[in-house]
Design a protein around this motif. Sequence first.
Motif, PDB file in Angstrom:
ATOM      1  N   THR A  93     -88.929  85.773 189.124  1.00 18.67           N
ATOM      2  CA  THR A  93     -89.621  84.856 190.024  1.00 18.67           C
ATOM      3  C   THR A  93     -90.235  83.737 189.192  1.00 18.67           C
ATOM      4  OG1 THR A  93     -91.724  86.028 189.893  1.00 18.67           O
ATOM      5  CG2 THR A  93     -90.232  86.698 191.650  1.00 18.67           C
ATOM      6  N   VAL A  94     -90.421  82.585 189.828  1.00 23.44           N
ATOM      7  CA  VAL A  94     -91.018  81.446 189.133  1.00 23.44           C
ATOM      8  C   VAL A  94     -92.140  80.907 190.012  1.00 23.44           C
ATOM      9  CG1 VAL A  94     -89.156  79.973 190.009  1.00 23.44           C
ATOM     10  CG2 VAL A  94     -90.566  79.163 188.132  1.00 23.44           C
ATOM     11  N   GLU A  95     -93.248  80.545 189.389  1.00 27.56           N
ATOM     12  CA  GLU A  95     -94.422  80.136 190.185  1.00 27.56           C
ATOM     13  C   GLU A  95     -95.443  79.381 189.331  1.00 27.56           C
ATOM     14  OE1 GLU A  95     -97.329  83.038 191.021  1.00 27.56           O
ATOM     15  OE2 GLU A  95     -96.731  84.376 189.402  1.00 27.56           O
ATOM     16  N   ASN A  96     -96.420  78.807 190.003  1.00 25.30           N
ATOM     17  CA  ASN A  96     -97.510  78.125 189.305  1.00 25.30           C
ATOM     18  C   ASN A  96     -98.874  78.736 189.574  1.00 25.30           C
ATOM     19  OD1 ASN A  96     -95.713  76.251 188.302  1.00 25.30           O
ATOM     20  ND2 ASN A  96     -95.942  74.943 190.095  1.00 25.30           N
TER      21      ASN A  96
ATOM     22  N   GLN B 239     -84.354  75.817 189.339  1.00 27.46           N
ATOM     23  CA  GLN B 239     -85.080  75.711 190.603  1.00 27.46           C
ATOM     24  C   GLN B 239     -86.376  74.950 190.375  1.00 27.46           C
ATOM     25  OE1 GLN B 239     -88.024  77.253 191.835  1.00 27.46           O
ATOM     26  NE2 GLN B 239     -87.641  77.795 193.970  1.00 27.46           N
ATOM     27  N   SER B 240     -87.074  75.340 189.328  1.00 25.27           N
ATOM     28  CA  SER B 240     -88.354  74.732 189.042  1.00 25.27           C
ATOM     29  C   SER B 240     -88.219  73.242 188.684  1.00 25.27           C
ATOM     30  CB  SER B 240     -88.998  75.591 187.952  1.00 25.27           C
ATOM     31  OG  SER B 240     -89.825  74.884 187.155  1.00 25.27           O
ATOM     32  N   ALA B 241     -87.204  72.915 187.883  1.00 25.65           N
ATOM     33  CA  ALA B 241     -87.003  71.513 187.498  1.00 25.65           C
ATOM     34  C   ALA B 241     -86.686  70.647 188.711  1.00 25.65           C
ATOM     35  CB  ALA B 241     -85.873  71.412 186.472  1.00 25.65           C
ATOM     36  N   PHE B 242     -85.816  71.131 189.583  1.00 24.25           N
ATOM     37  CA  PHE B 242     -85.402  70.330 190.733  1.00 24.25           C
ATOM     38  C   PHE B 242     -86.449  70.328 191.844  1.00 24.25           C
ATOM     39  CE2 PHE B 242     -81.112  68.581 190.091  1.00 24.25           C
ATOM     40  CZ  PHE B 242     -80.894  69.056 188.812  1.00 24.25           C
ATOM     41  N   ALA B 243     -87.468  71.164 191.685  1.00 22.91           N
ATOM     42  CA  ALA B 243     -88.597  71.090 192.605  1.00 22.91           C
ATOM     43  C   ALA B 243     -89.667  70.156 192.028  1.00 22.91           C
ATOM     44  CB  ALA B 243     -89.165  72.479 192.839  1.00 22.91           C
ATOM     45  N   GLY B 244     -89.428  69.657 190.812  1.00 25.56           N
ATOM     46  CA  GLY B 244     -90.397  68.755 190.179  1.00 25.56           C
ATOM     47  C   GLY B 244     -91.581  69.501 189.588  1.00 25.56           C
ATOM     48  N   LEU B 245     -91.430  70.794 189.369  1.00 25.81           N
ATOM     49  CA  LEU B 245     -92.518  71.590 188.799  1.00 25.81           C
ATOM     50  C   LEU B 245     -92.069  72.078 187.422  1.00 25.81           C
ATOM     51  CD1 LEU B 245     -93.134  73.689 192.024  1.00 25.81           C
ATOM     52  CD2 LEU B 245     -94.586  71.837 191.205  1.00 25.81           C
ATOM     53  N   TYR B 246     -92.064  71.177 186.467  1.00 31.97           N
ATOM     54  CA  TYR B 246     -91.556  71.541 185.161  1.00 31.97           C
ATOM     55  C   TYR B 246     -92.529  71.122 184.071  1.00 31.97           C
ATOM     56  CZ  TYR B 246     -88.101  72.892 181.758  1.00 31.97           C
ATOM     57  OH  TYR B 246     -87.461  73.542 180.747  1.00 31.97           O
ATOM     58  N   PRO B 247     -92.857  71.961 183.099  1.00 29.69           N
ATOM     59  CA  PRO B 247     -92.369  73.334 182.967  1.00 29.69           C
ATOM     60  C   PRO B 247     -93.021  74.226 184.006  1.00 29.69           C
ATOM     61  CG  PRO B 247     -94.063  72.894 181.339  1.00 29.69           C
ATOM     62  CD  PRO B 247     -93.822  71.611 182.052  1.00 29.69           C
TER      63      PRO B 247
ATOM     64  N   GLY C  58     -93.679  61.031 195.871  1.00 37.47           N
ATOM     65  CA  GLY C  58     -94.211  61.617 194.644  1.00 37.47           C
ATOM     66  C   GLY C  58     -93.230  62.597 194.013  1.00 37.47           C
ATOM     67  N   THR C  59     -92.655  63.471 194.829  1.00 36.60           N
ATOM     68  CA  THR C  59     -91.739  64.474 194.289  1.00 36.60           C
ATOM     69  C   THR C  59     -90.432  63.843 193.818  1.00 36.60           C
ATOM     70  OG1 THR C  59     -92.718  66.059 195.798  1.00 36.60           O
ATOM     71  CG2 THR C  59     -90.678  66.725 194.734  1.00 36.60           C
ATOM     72  N   GLN C  60     -89.949  62.854 194.587  1.00 37.15           N
ATOM     73  CA  GLN C  60     -88.725  62.170 194.145  1.00 37.15           C
ATOM     74  C   GLN C  60     -88.910  61.608 192.742  1.00 37.15           C
ATOM     75  OE1 GLN C  60     -87.634  59.159 197.049  1.00 37.15           O
ATOM     76  NE2 GLN C  60     -87.357  60.683 198.664  1.00 37.15           N
ATOM     77  N   ALA C  61     -90.045  60.949 192.531  1.00 34.99           N
ATOM     78  CA  ALA C  61     -90.312  60.325 191.233  1.00 34.99           C
ATOM     79  C   ALA C  61     -90.464  61.395 190.142  1.00 34.99           C
ATOM     80  CB  ALA C  61     -91.567  59.462 191.318  1.00 34.99           C
ATOM     81  N   LYS C  62     -91.142  62.476 190.498  1.00 34.53           N
ATOM     82  CA  LYS C  62     -91.385  63.556 189.546  1.00 34.53           C
ATOM     83  C   LYS C  62     -90.074  64.200 189.082  1.00 34.53           C
ATOM     84  CE  LYS C  62     -94.452  66.139 187.495  1.00 34.53           C
ATOM     85  NZ  LYS C  62     -94.802  67.483 187.995  1.00 34.53           N
ATOM     86  N   VAL C  63     -89.222  64.521 190.017  1.00 37.95           N
ATOM     87  CA  VAL C  63     -87.949  65.167 189.659  1.00 37.95           C
ATOM     88  C   VAL C  63     -87.105  64.215 188.816  1.00 37.95           C
ATOM     89  CG1 VAL C  63     -85.828  66.225 190.555  1.00 37.95           C
ATOM     90  CG2 VAL C  63     -87.989  66.572 191.757  1.00 37.95           C
ATOM     91  N   GLU C  64     -87.075  62.956 189.241  1.00 34.73           N
ATOM     92  CA  GLU C  64     -86.307  61.959 188.501  1.00 34.73           C
ATOM     93  C   GLU C  64     -86.771  61.907 187.049  1.00 34.73           C
ATOM     94  OE1 GLU C  64     -85.760  58.384 191.042  1.00 34.73           O
ATOM     95  OE2 GLU C  64     -85.951  57.354 189.110  1.00 34.73           O
ATOM     96  N   GLU C  65     -88.097  61.903 186.877  1.00 32.79           N
ATOM     97  CA  GLU C  65     -88.677  61.817 185.542  1.00 32.79           C
ATOM     98  C   GLU C  65     -88.350  63.073 184.710  1.00 32.79           C
ATOM     99  OE1 GLU C  65     -89.892  59.800 183.599  1.00 32.79           O
ATOM    100  OE2 GLU C  65     -90.817  61.148 182.111  1.00 32.79           O
ATOM    101  N   VAL C  66     -88.475  64.240 185.318  1.00 28.81           N
ATOM    102  CA  VAL C  66     -88.151  65.491 184.619  1.00 28.81           C
ATOM    103  C   VAL C  66     -86.694  65.456 184.146  1.00 28.81           C
ATOM    104  CG1 VAL C  66     -87.781  67.986 184.952  1.00 28.81           C
ATOM    105  CG2 VAL C  66     -89.882  66.922 185.794  1.00 28.81           C
ATOM    106  N   LEU C  67     -85.801  65.030 185.030  1.00 28.85           N
ATOM    107  CA  LEU C  67     -84.377  65.061 184.698  1.00 28.85           C
ATOM    108  C   LEU C  67     -83.995  63.962 183.707  1.00 28.85           C
ATOM    109  CD1 LEU C  67     -82.842  65.850 188.216  1.00 28.85           C
ATOM    110  CD2 LEU C  67     -83.409  67.436 186.365  1.00 28.85           C
ATOM    111  N   ARG C  68     -84.700  62.821 183.805  1.00 32.93           N
ATOM    112  CA  ARG C  68     -84.413  61.729 182.881  1.00 32.93           C
ATOM    113  C   ARG C  68     -84.857  62.095 181.468  1.00 32.93           C
ATOM    114  NH1 ARG C  68     -86.670  58.203 180.458  1.00 32.93           N
ATOM    115  NH2 ARG C  68     -88.716  58.701 181.352  1.00 32.93           N
ATOM    116  N   SER C  69     -86.043  62.718 181.379  1.00 32.64           N
ATOM    117  CA  SER C  69     -86.571  63.003 180.042  1.00 32.64           C
ATOM    118  C   SER C  69     -85.974  64.281 179.455  1.00 32.64           C
ATOM    119  CB  SER C  69     -88.098  63.105 180.104  1.00 32.64           C
ATOM    120  OG  SER C  69     -88.465  64.151 180.981  1.00 32.64           O
TER     121      SER C  69
END
Lengths: 311, 392
Positions: free
Chosen positions: B209-212, B249-257, B26-37
């Motif tokens: 700091t960055v968080e959700n 950090q947030s983008a590469f963790a797949g938590l973007y924005p 799930g995270t692999q796909a999420k990060v890939e998508e964030v970085l692609r878009s």
Amino acid sequence: MPFEPREIARLIADSMKRYGLPFPAPSDVAYSWAKGISLPSRGSPMLYTGALYQLAPYIVSIVDYTSLLEGSSLSSLGLKLSRHLPPSVLRIAVRPREEVRAYVERVLRSIVKLLERSGIRPAYAYEDDMYSGVLLYDLGLDELFAEQARKVFKALKARGAQEVIAVDPHTTHVLRSVYPKYVDGFDLSVRSYLEVISASAVGRGEVVVHDPCLYARFENVVEQPRKLLEGAGYKVLEPRRSRRMTYCCGGPIEGLAPKIAKKIARVRLSELSEKSSLIATMCPICYINLAEVASRERVEDIALLLAGEVK
Amino acid sequence: MRAFEEIEAALEDEEFQSALSKASLGTQAKVEEVLRSRPELLALAEEVREIKRAAIARLDELLEQAMNSLRAVRATPHLAETAEEAREIVGKLIGRGKLVVLSKSMAAAEVGLRPYLEAMGNEVWETDLGELLIQLEGTKPMHTITPAVHMSRRRAVELLEKAGAKVEGESIESAVRAAREFLRGKIVRAQAGITGANALAADTGAIVTVENESNVRLVSSLPPLHIALVPVDKVVPTLMDAIKVAMVQSAFAGLYPPTYINVISGPSSTADIERTRVYGAQGPVEQHVVFIDNGRTAARKGALAEQLYCIRCGRCQYECPVWIHTANRWGGPVYGGPMGLVWTAITYDANEAAKLSFLCLGCGRCDEACPVGIPLSRLIRELKAYAMRDLK
Ligand code: SF4
């Protein structure tokens, strides 16, 4: 303590000193495949196998043997070859598996055929086709590796090599990217055979490619195999994780942690087989690890596919 | 070696295996998508790579500047050379018999802060939900960003109920609601809040700091005392740089924005009465920053120096074929996976890290995944060579 990479390293170091090979094997193991093929024994480009394909059947049998120990008191994790195993036991363990031995011979012969078909007649060093030291490097045995690297370089130079054609990703990588850091004056130009051959139409149907980690991420051998397979008449399919983000076959830790290695191989096999039941590998370690867990799938070395030698 | 027994057990644990496989795919796909878009994030990562390189190169100078900047905004800087010193500094600031809330911080885990404060007679609660579950389970964070990645909902509910949270029903929503109520009760009464930091700006003393979950906001602003633990490698030249680190950090963790990026420069204050500045408005009255060295300065000169660029996104873990089957059970007592092996060597014990390094495939997937270009597989091979250094 069950986990003893240092014990394995000691056995390997010992074997290197005695046989020039990482495990006990016949002295002609590196070049017996080339009997009956007459290639000039000096000159350039020089075909250099580094014996990795040839040692693959021995690796399999070590793995077979060590897997037997899994779950026994000797090994949790199946981390075996502990200090309790004397080298004599290791010797019994490394009787090669015959069908794998025959397979890798066919692969190497096909590579020569592919080179010749592309107008390249390489020299071959026969008894000087020495082990490259890949495993020593991977295990962090830097001094032994450097020693071996210097020997290999010297032998290849003595036989007139300027250009070297390697046949697998590990050997290509150490020669091209690691030797220069360990061997003073290293000046050989190193390429994989996949970078120098051209395609001829021999196949058809669909094939999914499994990029080996070192070609894809360290040596930029990514597009050539695809172009060659297409040129040979195959429709090339991509698994979900491919090219620079390819996924390992698990092979590098098969000897130390077979349980994890098998899990990784299964994950990879299943994502490959989603695309095609015919899987092309470019590395003897990938071939063995994926073939081990395959059932309905067919794993074939790319050299056989390109040479039209698949049975 | 206990570590290998734990790995062995993890391999046999089907719940663990399936939770990890799901989370990593799930995270692999999420990060890939964030970085692609958003290709601009890849460019930003390149920038952060340079920022970190330059910052580590002049760390001493930046650290001094950061201390001065902190004093200028009425925060109190401390420098701990070792994990032990870090614990002691925080222990002195807090004292005994207090209620303390923590937001997820690998630095706190690294110095063993929670057990230390508890042993001093304080009541200490993790406020990040995943970390709270880890606290209740009595294990260690299984991933840098998502500590309870290995846990099922059933297990989570069980643990929350044991702690006294009232979970109504079986849904994940009701577990989260119960945790929220439970933690709020602690946070509003807490006398001290402890957070980590994604970066600290030398020019301003600003902590980013960055968080959700918004727990970092609460922990750093409701209690009268805020303590931030900042490993020295997190100091960057400017506040802009610090924000860039948090974004990447947030983008590469797949938590973007990211839901929240927080900037904190000193304790809260007001000058609304007669234009006289008084500290301690609605937020903390006092703020302390504890810089932690613990092997980092020494590592700058060694073979593992490049690890100091790490921004703890945890992508190398989710992309690692071995980690996907072991999580942080592999890598050391605190950190795990590719980055974890090297951090273990730097902050804990090179021999321990070296032993564990032999499970690394050397496949280089982590190198490819890392936003700041750390050659992880090369550093891990250095650990192997370290283990074999006497074999000739
Ligand atoms: S090493 Fe790189 S990928 Fe891994 S956590 Fe650090 S920054 Fe992220």
